[in-house]
Scaffold this motif. Structure first.
Motif, PDB file in Angstrom:
ATOM      1  N   LEU A  40     -21.095  -4.741 -85.586  1.00 39.06           N
ATOM      2  CA  LEU A  40     -20.161  -5.126 -86.637  1.00 39.06           C
ATOM      3  C   LEU A  40     -19.628  -3.906 -87.381  1.00 39.06           C
ATOM      4  O   LEU A  40     -18.441  -3.845 -87.727  1.00 39.06           O
ATOM      5  N   ASP A  41     -20.487  -2.929 -87.637  1.00 37.88           N
ATOM      6  CA  ASP A  41     -20.050  -1.721 -88.320  1.00 37.88           C
ATOM      7  C   ASP A  41     -18.917  -1.027 -87.561  1.00 37.88           C
ATOM      8  O   ASP A  41     -17.954  -0.538 -88.164  1.00 37.88           O
ATOM      9  N   HIS A  42     -19.034  -0.975 -86.238  1.00 38.09           N
ATOM     10  CA  HIS A  42     -18.071  -0.222 -85.438  1.00 38.09           C
ATOM     11  C   HIS A  42     -16.831  -1.031 -85.053  1.00 38.09           C
ATOM     12  O   HIS A  42     -15.749  -0.453 -84.876  1.00 38.09           O
ATOM     13  N   LEU A  43     -16.978  -2.344 -84.920  1.00 39.87           N
ATOM     14  CA  LEU A  43     -15.883  -3.154 -84.382  1.00 39.87           C
ATOM     15  C   LEU A  43     -15.119  -3.954 -85.427  1.00 39.87           C
ATOM     16  O   LEU A  43     -14.009  -4.413 -85.162  1.00 39.87           O
ATOM     17  N   THR A  44     -15.690  -4.136 -86.609  1.00 38.49           N
ATOM     18  CA  THR A  44     -14.981  -4.872 -87.659  1.00 38.49           C
ATOM     19  C   THR A  44     -13.907  -3.990 -88.292  1.00 38.49           C
ATOM     20  O   THR A  44     -14.160  -2.825 -88.608  1.00 38.49           O
ATOM     21  N   ASP A  45     -12.730  -4.533 -88.457  1.00 34.77           N
ATOM     22  CA  ASP A  45     -11.663  -3.831 -89.182  1.00 34.77           C
ATOM     23  C   ASP A  45     -11.882  -4.065 -90.676  1.00 34.77           C
ATOM     24  O   ASP A  45     -11.162  -4.827 -91.339  1.00 34.77           O
ATOM     25  N   ALA A  46     -12.904  -3.391 -91.176  1.00 39.14           N
ATOM     26  CA  ALA A  46     -13.390  -3.663 -92.531  1.00 39.14           C
ATOM     27  C   ALA A  46     -12.294  -3.459 -93.569  1.00 39.14           C
ATOM     28  O   ALA A  46     -11.518  -2.504 -93.498  1.00 39.14           O
ATOM     29  N   TRP A  47     -12.252  -4.390 -94.508  1.00 39.68           N
ATOM     30  CA  TRP A  47     -11.388  -4.340 -95.686  1.00 39.68           C
ATOM     31  C   TRP A  47      -9.908  -4.575 -95.372  1.00 39.68           C
ATOM     32  O   TRP A  47      -9.089  -4.552 -96.296  1.00 39.68           O
ATOM     33  N   THR A  48      -9.548  -4.811 -94.109  1.00 38.28           N
ATOM     34  CA  THR A  48      -8.128  -5.059 -93.839  1.00 38.28           C
ATOM     35  C   THR A  48      -7.654  -6.365 -94.454  1.00 38.28           C
ATOM     36  O   THR A  48      -6.470  -6.501 -94.786  1.00 38.28           O
ATOM     37  N   ASP A  49      -8.566  -7.321 -94.626  1.00 31.07           N
ATOM     38  CA  ASP A  49      -8.174  -8.545 -95.334  1.00 31.07           C
ATOM     39  C   ASP A  49      -7.882  -8.257 -96.802  1.00 31.07           C
ATOM     40  O   ASP A  49      -6.976  -8.863 -97.395  1.00 31.07           O
ATOM     41  N   VAL A  50      -8.620  -7.318 -97.377  1.00 27.60           N
ATOM     42  CA  VAL A  50      -8.364  -6.935 -98.770  1.00 27.60           C
ATOM     43  C   VAL A  50      -7.034  -6.203 -98.884  1.00 27.60           C
ATOM     44  O   VAL A  50      -6.234  -6.453 -99.803  1.00 27.60           O
ATOM     45  N   ILE A  51      -6.764  -5.304 -97.960  1.00 29.16           N
ATOM     46  CA  ILE A  51      -5.482  -4.594 -97.962  1.00 29.16           C
ATOM     47  C   ILE A  51      -4.331  -5.584 -97.863  1.00 29.16           C
ATOM     48  O   ILE A  51      -3.357  -5.520 -98.628  1.00 29.16           O
ATOM     49  N   ALA A  52      -4.435  -6.528 -96.934  1.00 28.62           N
ATOM     50  CA  ALA A  52      -3.364  -7.502 -96.752  1.00 28.62           C
ATOM     51  C   ALA A  52      -3.223  -8.408 -97.969  1.00 28.62           C
ATOM     52  O   ALA A  52      -2.099  -8.723 -98.402  1.00 28.62           O
ATOM     53  N   THR A  53      -4.336  -8.838 -98.545  1.00 31.44           N
ATOM     54  CA  THR A  53      -4.283  -9.734 -99.704  1.00 31.44           C
ATOM     55  C   THR A  53      -3.661  -9.034-100.907  1.00 31.44           C
ATOM     56  O   THR A  53      -2.875  -9.632-101.655  1.00 31.44           O
TER      57      THR A  53
END
Length: 259
Positions: A40-53
């Protein structure tokens, strides 16, 4: 499990966020909790939902937004069904059998995969297809901005390994990405490159290479621009979340640049 957030009725823009979630459900993974966390650490596009929101909240004309709330380790909604999917070579088709480093994640089980596709992949694809159709019906066009992030360091699963890794990679398609959309993205994001290390952009199959009224652009943000890698916290600047907020404002500016 996904969120569809309505935008302004006259907006053709869709912000699509498929890989931001770390949510895991029972899906045949054969690795333990620690190994799942590493994937999950390597494959999740972390925080992109926050950027989009955040971009959604400050855009002058609010876009429509579809956010996947299941991890791509369950099902990856942006893969193609069938043998044309190039990521099958890395064991990362719609249902991953291998992870970021080539580690085995699942046994081969077509019946299990069929159930996962029926339960998760197909409903998601239908929702995105209907969302695009709705924008076409209401505005005469649809503009998909596909929001991703990628690792600063090259990962083993990447098939295209030799190109540059710019701060923002713009993925294009010769049929669906007009020049004005590329130029608009270049004008609002710093340090852009084209189709390296990732190329192409997502369009639902009902419209893929058929409907020129559907435009699309993939936005791949290099993670060192806003977070501690591989799967850590937002990098704070003088205003608290400088990198992430700057990217959100840039994305909002791109949304507003769509005529």
């Amino acid at each position: 499990m996904f969120d569809l957030i309505p935008g302004d009725p006259d907006s053709p823009v869709i912000l699509h966020v498929p890989h931001a979630s770390r949510e895991i459900i029972s899906s045949g993974l054969v690795i333990g909790p620690g190994e799942i966390a590493e994937e999950l650490d390597h494959l999740t596009d972390a925080w992109t939902d926050v950027i989009a929101t955040r971009a959604f909240s400050v855009a002058a004309r609010r876009p429509w937004m579809l956010i996947n709330r299941l991890s791509r380790l369950v099902v990856d909604p942006e893969r193609f069904l069938g043998d044309s999917e190039e990521m099958l070579a890395a064991g990362m088709g719609p249902v991953y059998t291998h992870g970021h480093s080539g580690r085995r994640l699942r046994t081969d089980d077509p019946a299990r995969d069929a159930t996962l596709l029926e339960d998760h992949f197909i409903p998601y694809a239908e929702t995105m297809t209907n969302l695009v159709a709705g924008r076409l019906s209401s505005t005469g066009r649809a503009v998909i901005l596909d929001v991703h992030s990628y690792s600063t360091a090259l990962l083993a699963y990447e098939l295209h390994r030799d190109g540059p890794r710019p701060p923002v990679c713009l993925g294009t398609d010769e049929f669906h990405t007009p020049g004005w959309l590329v130029e608009a993205a270049r004008s609002v994001f710093d340090g852009t490159g084209l189709n390296s290390p990732f190329a192409g952009c997502y369009v639902p199959l009902d419209h893929w290479r058929r409907d020129p009224a559907v435009s699309a652009l993939m936005i791949e943000i290099r993670r060192d621009q806003y977070m501690r890698e591989p799967g850590g916290a937002i990098l704070a600047g003088p205003d608290g979340t400088a990198g992430l907020d700057t990217l959100a404002r840039s994305l909002a500016a791109l949304v507003d640049a769509v005529p």
